[in-house]
Scaffold this active site. Structure first.
Site, mmCIF file in Angstrom:
data_model
loop_
_atom_site.group_PDB
_atom_site.id
_atom_site.type_symbol
_atom_site.label_atom_id
_atom_site.label_comp_id
_atom_site.label_asym_id
_atom_site.label_seq_id
_atom_site.Cartn_x
_atom_site.Cartn_y
_atom_site.Cartn_z
ATOM 1 N N ASN A 12 0.845 -1.206 0.000
ATOM 2 C CA ASN A 12 0.000 0.000 0.000
ATOM 3 C C ASN A 12 0.868 1.239 0.000
ATOM 4 O O ASN A 12 1.966 1.228 0.574
ATOM 5 C CB ASN A 12 -0.844 0.095 1.287
ATOM 6 C CG ASN A 12 -1.865 -1.019 1.413
ATOM 7 O OD1 ASN A 12 -2.365 -1.527 0.423
ATOM 8 N ND2 ASN A 12 -2.174 -1.374 2.655
ATOM 9 N N ASP A 14 1.033 4.475 1.950
ATOM 10 C CA ASP A 14 0.456 5.013 3.187
ATOM 11 C C ASP A 14 0.431 6.538 3.126
ATOM 12 O O ASP A 14 1.472 7.180 2.916
ATOM 13 C CB ASP A 14 1.287 4.562 4.405
ATOM 14 C CG ASP A 14 1.147 3.068 4.691
ATOM 15 O OD1 ASP A 14 0.305 2.411 4.045
ATOM 16 O OD2 ASP A 14 1.863 2.569 5.576
ATOM 17 N N ASN A 185 -2.133 -9.990 16.712
ATOM 18 C CA ASN A 185 -2.074 -9.095 17.865
ATOM 19 C C ASN A 185 -3.338 -9.343 18.694
ATOM 20 O O ASN A 185 -4.133 -10.237 18.374
ATOM 21 C CB ASN A 185 -1.867 -7.629 17.452
ATOM 22 C CG ASN A 185 -3.060 -7.042 16.719
ATOM 23 O OD1 ASN A 185 -4.175 -7.566 16.787
ATOM 24 N ND2 ASN A 185 -2.841 -5.954 16.005
ATOM 25 N N LEU A 222 1.168 -8.259 22.125
ATOM 26 C CA LEU A 222 0.290 -7.582 23.087
ATOM 27 C C LEU A 222 0.626 -6.101 23.248
ATOM 28 O O LEU A 222 0.273 -5.500 24.260
ATOM 29 C CB LEU A 222 0.370 -8.314 24.432
ATOM 30 C CG LEU A 222 -0.152 -9.768 24.422
ATOM 31 C CD1 LEU A 222 0.225 -10.485 25.710
ATOM 32 C CD2 LEU A 222 -1.663 -9.809 24.207
ATOM 33 N N GLY A 252 3.931 -4.167 14.322
ATOM 34 C CA GLY A 252 3.585 -5.588 14.253
ATOM 35 C C GLY A 252 4.263 -6.274 13.077
ATOM 36 O O GLY A 252 4.620 -7.456 13.144
ATOM 37 N N ASP A 253 4.450 -5.528 11.996
ATOM 38 C CA ASP A 253 5.110 -6.106 10.812
ATOM 39 C C ASP A 253 6.591 -6.362 11.095
ATOM 40 O O ASP A 253 7.148 -7.379 10.682
ATOM 41 C CB ASP A 253 4.955 -5.167 9.610
ATOM 42 C CG ASP A 253 3.493 -4.942 9.263
ATOM 43 O OD1 ASP A 253 2.696 -5.880 9.460
ATOM 44 O OD2 ASP A 253 3.134 -3.831 8.822
ATOM 45 N N ALA A 283 10.664 -0.270 15.871
ATOM 46 C CA ALA A 283 9.877 0.276 14.759
ATOM 47 C C ALA A 283 8.947 1.400 15.216
ATOM 48 O O ALA A 283 8.549 2.241 14.404
ATOM 49 C CB ALA A 283 9.079 -0.839 14.088
ATOM 50 N N ARG A 286 10.285 5.470 15.186
ATOM 51 C CA ARG A 286 10.438 6.303 13.977
ATOM 52 C C ARG A 286 9.097 6.371 13.254
ATOM 53 O O ARG A 286 8.318 5.426 13.318
ATOM 54 C CB ARG A 286 11.489 5.681 13.053
ATOM 55 C CG ARG A 286 12.888 5.675 13.657
ATOM 56 C CD ARG A 286 13.925 5.246 12.636
ATOM 57 N NE ARG A 286 13.956 3.816 12.471
ATOM 58 C CZ ARG A 286 15.016 3.054 12.794
ATOM 59 N NH1 ARG A 286 16.100 3.599 13.306
ATOM 60 N NH2 ARG A 286 14.987 1.758 12.580
HETATM 61 O O1 RIB Z 1 0.720 -2.763 9.486
HETATM 62 C C1 RIB Z 1 0.802 -1.449 9.037
HETATM 63 C C2 RIB Z 1 0.268 -1.353 7.634
HETATM 64 O O2 RIB Z 1 -1.111 -1.626 7.634
HETATM 65 C C3 RIB Z 1 0.419 0.015 7.009
HETATM 66 O O3 RIB Z 1 1.631 0.170 6.344
HETATM 67 C C4 RIB Z 1 -0.788 0.100 6.103
HETATM 68 O O4 RIB Z 1 -0.499 0.086 4.742
HETATM 69 C C5 RIB Z 1 -1.658 -1.094 6.469
HETATM 70 O O5 RIB Z 1 -1.553 -2.053 5.521
#
Ligand code: RIB
Length: 306
Positions: A12, A14, A185, A222, A252-253, A283, A286
């Protein structure tokens, strides 16, 4: 040799506004600044894994437009292999409208666009690529049928699967749980189980249920409460790392990618969860998603000082 990571998922653009508070319906707020940053859970996890030194192949779709071009250019610059990304002329690239408040918490509206066009048959065509991976990471910003096909292929081809259950999508079919590591999560775990998760006990009960349904192990993110790891040997709670939070988008990513990379490199699961916990925390320090992903060096330096 770097581990071979495949990420099947979303990309995506953002569009991020920083405000004092996230507006509710009918309310107008004034933003402090606006940024356009590469995101999407799949692409974020691909970049995060590449920054940890993995060899990463991203499998996804973007539109034939400026956002798609920019997202691919950024993935390439991060060293991610985008040879299997299809540029589809019929749908626009996915976008996410994100509002981040003063405390770093965010609210998102996702327009999936081309991400919705990633179909199970697209995975069938790359069976040999998937067979050559050490780990396959997926999330839920693409059609559920595609995730299910990826999970089934992981089983058939003996490739470890790590599934991030974001965003919350409700209760999935039984075969969804047939994964090596399930990592939702708190909100996503609640959606999967169909009841609220308000404390550690609820999270433990949900993790036990996910393992009963087929997940080999479960790691629930969490947030400020850290993470819960569940394996057939038992449960373990990891406290959150203390950092100054600027923006939680993509944390989370970073966690999921680090978990997948470190465990695939051979670290025992508790060690991998510890590294993932640090990656997620870093993460948040920033702004934005992909630019905020920590490097291996940063994670190790933080670990040394924690
Ligand atoms: O996990 C964060 C992401 O969720 C963002 O980058 C956004 O694009 C959504 O997909």
């Amino acid at each position: 040799m770097p581990v071979r990571v495949g990420v099947i998922g979303s990309a995506n653009m953002d569009l991020i506004a920083h405000t004092d508070l996230v507006p509710v319906a009918g309310q107008n707020v004034v933003g402090r600044d606006f940024r356009m940053v590469p995101g999407g859970k799949g692409a974020n996890q691909a970049v995060a894994a590449a920054r940890l030194g993995a060899h990463v192949t991203f499998i996804g779709k973007v539109g034939a437009d400026a956002f798609g071009e920019a997202l691919l250019a950024n993935l390439k610059a991060e060293g991610v292999d985008v040879g299997l990304v299809e540029i589809t002329p019929v749908v626009a690239t996915g976008t996410a409208l994100i509002v981040v408040d003063r405390s770093g918490q965010s609210a998102l509206t996702i327009c999936p666009g081309a991400n919705s066009n990633l179909l199970p048959e697209d995975l069938d065509e790359i069976n040999d690529v998937i067979e050559g991976l050490d780990v396959l990471i997926m999330q839920l910003e693409i059609p559920m049928e595609t995730v299910l096909r990826g999970i089934a292929m992981g089983r058939e081809l003996n490739v470890r699967t790590v599934v991030d259950a974001g965003p919350p999508r409700g209760q999935p079919p039984a075969e969804f749980f047939n994964v090596s590591i399930l990592s939702p999560n708190q909100a996503e775990a609640a959606a999967l189980i169909g009841r609220p998760i308000t404390n550690l006990g609820d999270a433990e009960a949900a993790a036990a249920e996910f393992m009963k349904r087929g997940a080999e192990s479960v790691v629930i993110k969490l947030g400020e409460q850290g993470a819960l790891m569940a394996t057939p040997q038992g449960m373990r709670h990891f406290g959150a790392q203390k950092v100054k939070v600027v923006d939680t988008t993509g944390a989370g990513d970073a966690f999921t990618a680090a978990l997948a990379v470190f465990v695939t490199e051979g670290l025992a699961l508790p060690g991998a969860v510890h590294m993932a916990n640090i990656a997620g925390a870093l993460a948040t320090t920033r702004p934005g998603a992909q630019p905020a992903m920590p490097t291996r060096k940063e994670i190790i330096a933080f670990k040394g000082h924690a």
